[in-house]
Design a protein around this motif. Sequence first.
Motif, PDB file in Angstrom:
ATOM      1  N   ASN A 206       0.820  -1.219   0.000  1.00  0.00           N
ATOM      2  CA  ASN A 206       0.000   0.000   0.000  1.00  0.00           C
ATOM      3  C   ASN A 206       0.850   1.263   0.000  1.00  0.00           C
ATOM      4  O   ASN A 206       0.326   2.365  -0.190  1.00  0.00           O
ATOM      5  CB  ASN A 206      -0.932   0.016   1.210  1.00  0.00           C
ATOM      6  N   PHE A 207       2.162   1.113   0.270  1.00  0.00           N
ATOM      7  CA  PHE A 207       3.033   2.286   0.301  1.00  0.00           C
ATOM      8  C   PHE A 207       3.404   2.656  -1.133  1.00  0.00           C
ATOM      9  O   PHE A 207       4.195   1.983  -1.790  1.00  0.00           O
ATOM     10  CB  PHE A 207       4.292   1.980   1.119  1.00  0.00           C
ATOM     11  N   THR A 208       2.823   3.711  -1.630  1.00  0.00           N
ATOM     12  CA  THR A 208       3.080   4.192  -2.987  1.00  0.00           C
ATOM     13  C   THR A 208       3.309   5.695  -2.931  1.00  0.00           C
ATOM     14  O   THR A 208       3.218   6.325  -1.877  1.00  0.00           O
ATOM     15  CB  THR A 208       1.895   3.883  -3.918  1.00  0.00           C
ATOM     16  N   GLU A 210       1.419   7.874  -4.086  1.00  0.00           N
ATOM     17  CA  GLU A 210       0.153   8.515  -3.735  1.00  0.00           C
ATOM     18  C   GLU A 210      -0.208   8.315  -2.267  1.00  0.00           C
ATOM     19  O   GLU A 210      -1.059   9.033  -1.736  1.00  0.00           O
ATOM     20  CB  GLU A 210      -0.976   7.959  -4.613  1.00  0.00           C
ATOM     21  N   HIS A 211       0.395   7.343  -1.608  1.00  0.00           N
ATOM     22  CA  HIS A 211       0.095   7.061  -0.202  1.00  0.00           C
ATOM     23  C   HIS A 211       1.400   6.950   0.585  1.00  0.00           C
ATOM     24  O   HIS A 211       1.763   5.886   1.093  1.00  0.00           O
ATOM     25  CB  HIS A 211      -0.714   5.763  -0.064  1.00  0.00           C
ATOM     26  N   GLY A 213       2.065   8.239   3.380  1.00  0.00           N
ATOM     27  CA  GLY A 213       1.818   8.120   4.818  1.00  0.00           C
ATOM     28  C   GLY A 213       1.388   6.727   5.243  1.00  0.00           C
ATOM     29  O   GLY A 213       1.161   6.483   6.435  1.00  0.00           O
ATOM     30  N   SER A 214       1.293   5.798   4.283  1.00  0.00           N
ATOM     31  CA  SER A 214       0.875   4.437   4.623  1.00  0.00           C
ATOM     32  C   SER A 214       1.969   3.735   5.424  1.00  0.00           C
ATOM     33  O   SER A 214       3.157   3.884   5.155  1.00  0.00           O
ATOM     34  CB  SER A 214       0.571   3.657   3.339  1.00  0.00           C
ATOM     35  N   GLU A 240       9.251   8.911   3.067  1.00  0.00           N
ATOM     36  CA  GLU A 240       8.276   9.997   3.037  1.00  0.00           C
ATOM     37  C   GLU A 240       8.951  11.346   3.303  1.00  0.00           C
ATOM     38  O   GLU A 240       8.710  12.332   2.605  1.00  0.00           O
ATOM     39  CB  GLU A 240       7.176   9.741   4.061  1.00  0.00           C
TER      40      GLU A 240
END
Length: 468
Positions: A206-208, A210-211, A213-214, A240
């Motif tokens: 889920n860490f992309t 666009e994300h 902060g995941s 990040e």
Amino acid sequence: MRNRSLTTTLALAFAVTTLAVFALVGSYVYMMLARETSTQGDQDIVLAARHLRRLTEELQSIDDVTGHQARLESQVLGNTSLSAEVTDLSGHVLFEHNFSTAARLMWPHTSLAAAERITSDAIKAMTARDGVPYRRVATEAKLVDGTNVRIVVMRDMSDRSLLLQRYKNRLLQAGAAGALLAFLMSYLVVRSSLRPLRAIARSAANFTVEHLGSRIKVRRVPREFETLVSSLNGMFARFEHGFNRLSGYTTDLAHDMRTPLANLRGATEVVLARPRSSEDYQAALASNLEECDRLSRMIENVLFLARAEHPHFSRHLVTFQVDAELLRIAEYFEGIAEDAGVRIRVTGHGEIKADVELFRRAVSNLLANAVRYTPRDGEITLSVEALPDAVRVAVANEGVPLDPALLERVFDRFYRADPSRTGGTSVSGSTGLGLAIVRTIMELHGGSVHAESEPWGTRFVLTFAVLR
């Protein structure tokens, strides 16, 4: 080629280990059983041979051997695997029980003397011509009349061999079944144990961009995976931070480069709008040259910061007197300081080991910044303080102090202090990278830099660790 599954690999390893343990334990038990059966069979042979020799030695003559066959036969009658035979020394059979002709052809001519003790050490193994395994002992016995006869006692080991073979087959079957069962159970256990790792992988996906902060959030993570989760989350946090920093850095760089380019374009358009005098063209060119210098300094500073972040950035460390270098820097800035109406004073004494060029650049940036924000008739102090474990170099200037909340932010790239400090005389346009370069230089030397705000002004302190 597709990589092997970790679950399958571990399950196979467990199965092979289980099979190896089965093989070792089974082999040990098999050898112990074979030894025990052989010992028991040898005891039967020894006892039967001893009794036969004792009974034979009580007989008067060879004729008595024939006449007392029933008595001799009773010593081996209860065991169908035992065979016995009594012959004279020429090989003529006087008595036999359950004796195999194939075995008789194989028994040796050597035997124990009548006076020798019969023990299991005298027992020999042999295989008859029909393939039947035997264990036998041969001994002589002296009759009452002094005649010697030969006694042979043998035991058919077919039943024991069959027992051991059946046991061996069952061990092989049990080992194969145990290895298969171990593989299946290990596969299920390992697959279940790796379930949190698969959950971590799904969460990490889920860490992309666009994300950013995941983070990995998996419930009931085994203790062995806690460090992995913590390390991955820390790595994601650094990604990040670095991405946001790079994004902000790129935005600030584009913004700061747009300003001088806009000034260049605007001044040029104004001059070209209608015919101008030669003085106007000279003024426009001089203004454009200043903007070009500003762009050149900005690009040079950006390239320096990029090179300094490389792990193999070259430094040339030498030991030098700090106060002597500060006097040289102050002398270089003397003309600029006079134009700005400020004084530069050098105090203290100390010695450090550092890259002289980088040291000069760091102090020059601080001094240029101090000249820019020091009011006329103000004073700038360059001081050196030698401590037991460090040397502190300070650049202090009078003027409007910095807001304490901004003391750390001033070292960020493209950050400029609050507008209240712009009232001083400027040496040249600021690129917003001078203090960032100072911090980078100090990091290259394993030192630190910090700002202190006082009611009378601001002080920037460089701390160099003493290298032993």
